[in-house]
Design an enzyme around this catalytic site. Structure first.
Site, short mmCIF file in Angstrom:
data_model
loop_
_atom_site.label_atom_id
_atom_site.label_comp_id
_atom_site.label_asym_id
_atom_site.label_seq_id
_atom_site.Cartn_x
_atom_site.Cartn_y
_atom_site.Cartn_z
N GLY A 165 41.89 48.20 51.45
CA GLY A 165 41.36 49.55 51.55
C GLY A 165 42.39 50.57 51.99
O GLY A 165 43.60 50.31 51.99
N ARG A 176 43.38 51.63 54.91
CA ARG A 176 44.32 51.20 55.96
C ARG A 176 45.38 50.29 55.36
O ARG A 176 46.57 50.42 55.66
CB ARG A 176 43.60 50.49 57.11
CG ARG A 176 44.54 50.20 58.28
CD ARG A 176 43.85 49.45 59.42
NE ARG A 176 44.67 49.43 60.61
CZ ARG A 176 45.61 48.52 60.87
NH1 ARG A 176 45.85 47.54 60.02
NH2 ARG A 176 46.31 48.57 61.99
N CYS A 177 44.97 49.37 54.50
CA CYS A 177 45.93 48.46 53.87
C CYS A 177 46.97 49.22 53.06
O CYS A 177 48.12 48.78 52.96
CB CYS A 177 45.21 47.48 52.95
SG CYS A 177 44.18 46.26 53.77
N MET A 178 46.58 50.34 52.46
CA MET A 178 47.48 51.06 51.56
C MET A 178 48.42 52.02 52.28
O MET A 178 49.17 52.74 51.62
CB MET A 178 46.66 51.85 50.53
CG MET A 178 45.90 50.99 49.55
SD MET A 178 45.24 51.94 48.17
CE MET A 178 44.14 53.08 49.02
#
Length: 408
Positions: free
Chosen positions: A395, A397-399
């Site tokens: 999501g 945060r991951c990106m």
């Protein structure tokens, strides 16, 4: 300029992204599992969605940098690094790359433009892109000329994982899966040689350390408390090593590390897929982890390079409140009380929020139930499109890799 991140919710000022590139177009059904994908994103739409994400950040006065640009600038400003970078890339690209290292090195060295070179290492190289030396006649006759000599690196748009900013230092990771291990080469060169970071950023973990750890498992709860997930991709051995190095740094303010042991399954691959902070006293959580979660407190030991570790018996909410110096915190359940919605929206990263300021979060638009619950708890929710980006199992945060946040 360096780095500065001492919380999950301080006003985000500078962030690093990677715009999805041709590496996504090299995914084929037979290679999905090995390359850690469940489906094939459509690149054109994925880029549109990612550009929308970047523009939303800019509209909120956040400086957006791109991994590929930083790496290209690093090579352009340090011409002597090109050959070293290519040699390290080949060494980490597997047996076929190493077997053909002479012609592969010549091919990559011939690419004059730094950004073109960087993007080529990311998108993968086919066997038939390089000339055979004729030293392996059987291999040359039977191999599939559409086969990759160096694999694409399609997970790169999840810039959170290859390294993590901790205070004014960085942890450059040993990735769990072989298909992702080359991702950390870029972070290493940027942090060690780009003028914005060179000589100012202490490395707490190195990509050639023995045990795997990934940035999705690392949460800066405060300047004094770090949370790290023991997960499918982060080992307790790595956490111990990281803890010793952080505690040994006289400039680090971290006094306590909370190790959260979450189920070792792909759906919960990192801590930030089941728990993220969204405000001073609020967290999103996937309720499915609460019954089995074990939490350990790690502090500096009495002797040099030793640790004091104890298992905490209180609930997650009590432990978080205590370590943040609050009377209580609120756990906002992904999907609310609807079990089906909870599972579905966790799978689509409903718990993977990016806080860009206290109480202000970026989320995927597809998780409408969780997003509405966040609004009901008083949060400002900024939605981005996610039909293609979400196929990579990560999501907002991951990106994103925060480089500078304001203090809280």
């Amino acid at each position: 300029m360096g780095v500065h991140v001492k919380s999950e919710i301080g006003t985000l000022k500078r962030v690093m992204l990677h715009r999805p590139g041709r590496e996504l177009e090299q995914l084929v059904p037979g290679e999905l599992e090995r390359l850690l994908f469940d489906d094939i994103p459509y690149l054109k739409t994925a880029r549109q969605e990612h550009d929308q994400f970047a523009e939303l950040l800019r509209r909120n006065h956040i400086e957006v940098l791109y991994l590929e640009d930083l790496m290209a600038e690093t090579l352009k400003l340090n011409e002597h690094l090109k050959e070293k970078f290519i040699e390290e890339f080949i060494c980490d690209s597997g047996n076929n790359a190493y077997l053909n290292k002479k012609v592969l090195k010549k091919y990559l060295m011939s690419i004059a433009d730094e950004k073109t070179l960087v993007e080529k290492t990311m998108e993968g190289i086919f066997f038939d892109e390089i000339a055979s030396e004729g030293k392996n006649p059987l291999v040359d006759m039977v191999r599939n000329h559409k086969r990759f000599l160096t694999d694409p690196i399609p997970n790169l748009y999840f810039t959170r994982d290859p390294f993590a900013i901790i205070g004014n230092g960085v942890s450059i990771h040993k990735m769990y899966s072989g298909t992702r291990r080359r991702e950390t080469i870029y972070g290493k060169y940027i942090m060690e040689h780009h003028p914005d970071f060179a000589g100012t950023v202490n490395q707490y973990y190195k990509r050639n350390d023995l045990f795997s750890i990934e940035g999705g498992d690392i949460l800066n709860l405060s300047n004094r408390v770090l949370a790290i997930g023991i997960s499918q991709r982060t080992t307790p051995e790595a956490i111990e090593l990281l803890a010793k190095r952080i505690f040994a740094d006289e400039y680090s303010e971290v006094e306590t590390i909370l190790a959260l042991d979450i189920p070792n399954i792909r759906a919960y691959m990192h801590l930030d897929t089941v728990l993220t902070q969204v405000d001073y006293d609020k967290f999103t959580v996937y309720p499915g982890i609460l019954g089995s979660l074990r939490i350990y407190e790690i502090c500096k030991g009495d002797k040099e390079e030793t640790l004091n570790v104890s298992e905490l018996e209180q609930s997650l909410a009590v432990i978080l409140a205590t370590h943040l110096g609050l009377d209580k915190i609120t756990l906002i359940h992904c999907g609310g009380k609807n079990g089906i919605a909870s599972e579905r929206e966790q799978w689509n990263d409903g718990s993977n929020t990016l806080a860009i300021a206290p109480g202000k979060v970026v989320v995927y638009d597809r998780n409408n139930i969780t997003n509405q619950i966040l609004r009901e708890h008083g949060l400002e929710v900024l939605e981005i499109a996610s039909s293609e980006l979400s196929r990579g199992r990560g999501g907002p945060r991951c990106m994103s890799m925060p480089l500078v946040r304001g203090d809280i």
